[in-house]
Design a protein around this motif. Structure first.
Motif, PDB file in Angstrom:
ATOM      1  N   GLN A   1       0.817  -1.208   0.000  1.00  0.00           N
ATOM      2  CA  GLN A   1       0.000   0.000   0.000  1.00  0.00           C
ATOM      3  C   GLN A   1       0.853   1.261   0.000  1.00  0.00           C
ATOM      4  O   GLN A   1       0.513   2.261  -0.637  1.00  0.00           O
ATOM      5  N   GLU A   2       1.971   1.228   0.713  1.00  0.00           N
ATOM      6  CA  GLU A   2       2.861   2.392   0.733  1.00  0.00           C
ATOM      7  C   GLU A   2       3.468   2.620  -0.642  1.00  0.00           C
ATOM      8  O   GLU A   2       3.547   3.765  -1.111  1.00  0.00           O
ATOM      9  N   TYR A   3       3.907   1.558  -1.309  1.00  0.00           N
ATOM     10  CA  TYR A   3       4.483   1.711  -2.636  1.00  0.00           C
ATOM     11  C   TYR A   3       3.446   2.244  -3.621  1.00  0.00           C
ATOM     12  O   TYR A   3       3.757   3.082  -4.480  1.00  0.00           O
ATOM     13  N   LYS A   4       2.227   1.780  -3.498  1.00  0.00           N
ATOM     14  CA  LYS A   4       1.174   2.295  -4.385  1.00  0.00           C
ATOM     15  C   LYS A   4       0.895   3.767  -4.096  1.00  0.00           C
ATOM     16  O   LYS A   4       0.687   4.563  -5.020  1.00  0.00           O
ATOM     17  N   LYS A   5       0.903   4.131  -2.822  1.00  0.00           N
ATOM     18  CA  LYS A   5       0.699   5.537  -2.462  1.00  0.00           C
ATOM     19  C   LYS A   5       1.800   6.403  -3.056  1.00  0.00           C
ATOM     20  O   LYS A   5       1.535   7.490  -3.594  1.00  0.00           O
ATOM     21  N   ILE A   6       3.031   5.915  -2.987  1.00  0.00           N
ATOM     22  CA  ILE A   6       4.159   6.674  -3.545  1.00  0.00           C
ATOM     23  C   ILE A   6       4.023   6.776  -5.063  1.00  0.00           C
ATOM     24  O   ILE A   6       4.328   7.825  -5.651  1.00  0.00           O
ATOM     25  N   GLY A   7       3.550   5.722  -5.697  1.00  0.00           N
ATOM     26  CA  GLY A   7       3.310   5.780  -7.139  1.00  0.00           C
ATOM     27  C   GLY A   7       2.343   6.890  -7.492  1.00  0.00           C
ATOM     28  O   GLY A   7       2.532   7.611  -8.485  1.00  0.00           O
ATOM     29  N   ARG A   8       1.307   7.056  -6.681  1.00  0.00           N
ATOM     30  CA  ARG A   8       0.341   8.138  -6.920  1.00  0.00           C
ATOM     31  C   ARG A   8       0.979   9.507  -6.681  1.00  0.00           C
ATOM     32  O   ARG A   8       0.698  10.470  -7.406  1.00  0.00           O
ATOM     33  N   LEU A   9       1.841   9.593  -5.665  1.00  0.00           N
ATOM     34  CA  LEU A   9       2.545  10.850  -5.409  1.00  0.00           C
ATOM     35  C   LEU A   9       3.449  11.211  -6.587  1.00  0.00           C
ATOM     36  O   LEU A   9       3.545  12.383  -6.977  1.00  0.00           O
ATOM     37  N   ILE A  10       4.106  10.198  -7.151  1.00  0.00           N
ATOM     38  CA  ILE A  10       4.969  10.431  -8.313  1.00  0.00           C
ATOM     39  C   ILE A  10       4.138  10.994  -9.465  1.00  0.00           C
ATOM     40  O   ILE A  10       4.523  11.990 -10.098  1.00  0.00           O
TER      41      ILE A  10
END
Length: 455
Positions: A370-379
């Motif tokens: 979930q954290e990696y997906k959140k970071i993907g959205r931030l990117i």
């Protein structure tokens, strides 16, 4: 260290003298044999080296037989458990120091904020502080024992390390004022959840006795929860919110750092911090709030803030490969610091090409996906021109950014830093700004050195 009578230590540590030397006073502390010098109080926490002789010293150990054959003017005090005796000694020593201590923790900005407070106070006060980011127990204990009657203020940075670490810090370093920079996602694999991790961080507040201040980030939801257990008059808020006691507003980038307005006690001041990112303004607000309570005039603090030397590998902007601009933020990594770094890249790359290079994050545990997906959205939200991820797990960020709408042909998922380096060298030129966002816990030192050395 303050000089201490050996006879007093024997009583305080509930120890028994099993070998009598001539020392009646100790003036240094050591926890490693190689650090022992004449006049040391040596707590044997390491594996005692095979040596024939030691300088005149006092040894505290639960296994005195280790030292039967060692020559020298040595006093050996036997205790039940050496580690517990050491913590007992630290708590005693702290009580002997009638000086204020500030304890800093949080998921981000700890080292920067600590260094800022030290910088702001060092002209008026003789300050002892945690060295660099060596924020675990033994390193901070060494700082405490170097404090003496010539020290005015102690500033400590506490990490969590593992469960129970902050309990030890409270026992051995309190009383102290507390500054919590904010709580983000970190060390989840050690604690099982974000809430348990936050609860571990909150333990530091136990070290602030009734008259001690607690400095909290007004934009941090966990800090607001911590505040519920405290009397309002003990809390000093810093941040961008209207209710902050030290509030930042009108924030903008300049050529060398961040300009902002600081409002405190119905007065406003123009301020500047020579580092990039809104988060650096927040760090500065926390540092100013803490330093101001020690009696330094606000205008003096703001003048000193202008001369704060930026920390290496903390959004450090340097010339890069092929004439590019490199933003080296390779000290540590979590979702909060990645978001801050992406914002700096977005600003510094206006009108230029931008490349975001992001590595894997450690210690996310069950929340990793979930954290990696959140970071993907931030990117995706910050729209770098190109994205390069390093490591199989980091590829989740890349796939999520593409899923959100980032062009797949501008996204590169690399298994190794060598492959990433090849791509950076291909894309970088004088019209490119490249962000390197990795963690010191991974082996990227040589990778980054190449990027900087080829500039």
């Amino acid at each position: 260290m303050k000089k201490l009578l050996v006879s007093d230590l024997i009583k305080e540590l509930d120890g028994v003298v099993v070998r009598q030397g001539s020392q009646s006073v100790v003036k240094y502390t050591a926890t490693r044999m190689k650090k022992v010098r004449s006049g040391s109080l040596y707590f044997c926490l390491d594996k005692a080296a095979d040596v024939e002789q030691l300088p005149a010293c006092v040894i505290v150990t639960s296994r005195p037989q280790k030292f039967q054959s060692i020559q020298g003017d040595i006093t050996v005090i036997q205790v039940k458990k050496t580690r517990e005796a050491y913590q007992q000694f630290l708590a005693l020593y702290r009580r002997l120091l009638a000086i204020p201590i500030l304890a800093i923790t949080g998921s981000y900005g700890k080292t920067t904020t600590k260094e800022m407070v030290k910088h702001l106070l060092s002209e008026e006060h003789r300050v002892k502080a945690t060295k660099g980011n060596y924020n675990l127990f033994r390193s901070n204990a060494a700082v405490l024992t170097r404090m003496n009657e010539n020290t005015d203020i102690g500033i400590f940075e506490f990490g969590v390390g593992k469960e129970g670490h902050l309990d030890k810090c409270v026992r051995c370093f309190s009383p102290f004022s507390v500054l919590i920079t904010g709580i983000g996602t970190d060390h989840i694999d050690r604690y099982g959840s974000q809430h348990l991790y936050a609860a571990e961080k909150a333990k530091i507040i136990k070290g602030a006795e009734e008259e001690q201040s607690v400095f909290l980030n007004s934009e941090c939801e966990y800090s607001k929860r911590f505040a519920r257990s405290l009397r309002p008059e003990r809390i000093i808020w810093f941040g961008m919110d209207e209710q902050a006691d030290y509030r930042g507003s009108h924030i903008k980038y300049s050529g060398e750092g961040m300009l902002f307005t600081l409002t405190h006690a119905d007065r406003s001041y123009e301020a500047f911090v020579p580092a990039f990112g809104v988060h650096m303004v927040r760090n500065a607000l926390g540092a100013i709030a803490a330093a101001h309570t020690y009696g330094v005039d606000m205008k003096i603090l703001l003048e000193r803030l202008r001369t704060f030397p930026p920390l290496k590998r903390h959004l450090e902007i340097v010339p890069g490969v092929n004439g590019s601009t490199l933003i080296d933020d390779s000290w540590n990594s979590n979702s909060g610091s990645i978001e801050a770094a992406l914002a700096v890249l977005q600003e510094k790359a206006r009108g230029k090409n931008s490349v975001a290079v992001i590595g894997q994050i450690n210690e996310l545990g069950m929340e990793e996906l979930q954290e990696y997906k959140k970071i993907g959205r931030l990117i995706y939200n910050h729209q770098p021109g190109r994205l390069i991820t390093i490591g199989e797990r980091a590829a989740v960020m890349a796939r999520e950014a593409v899923k959100c709408g980032m062009r797949a042909r501008h996204v590169y998922m690399c298994d190794t830093s060598e492959r990433a380096l090849t791509l950076i060298q291909k894309f970088a030129d004088a019209d490119t700004v490249c962000l390197i966002k990795t963690s010191m816990r991974d082996s990227y030192k040589d990778f980054i050195s190449v990027l900087r050395e080829e500039s």
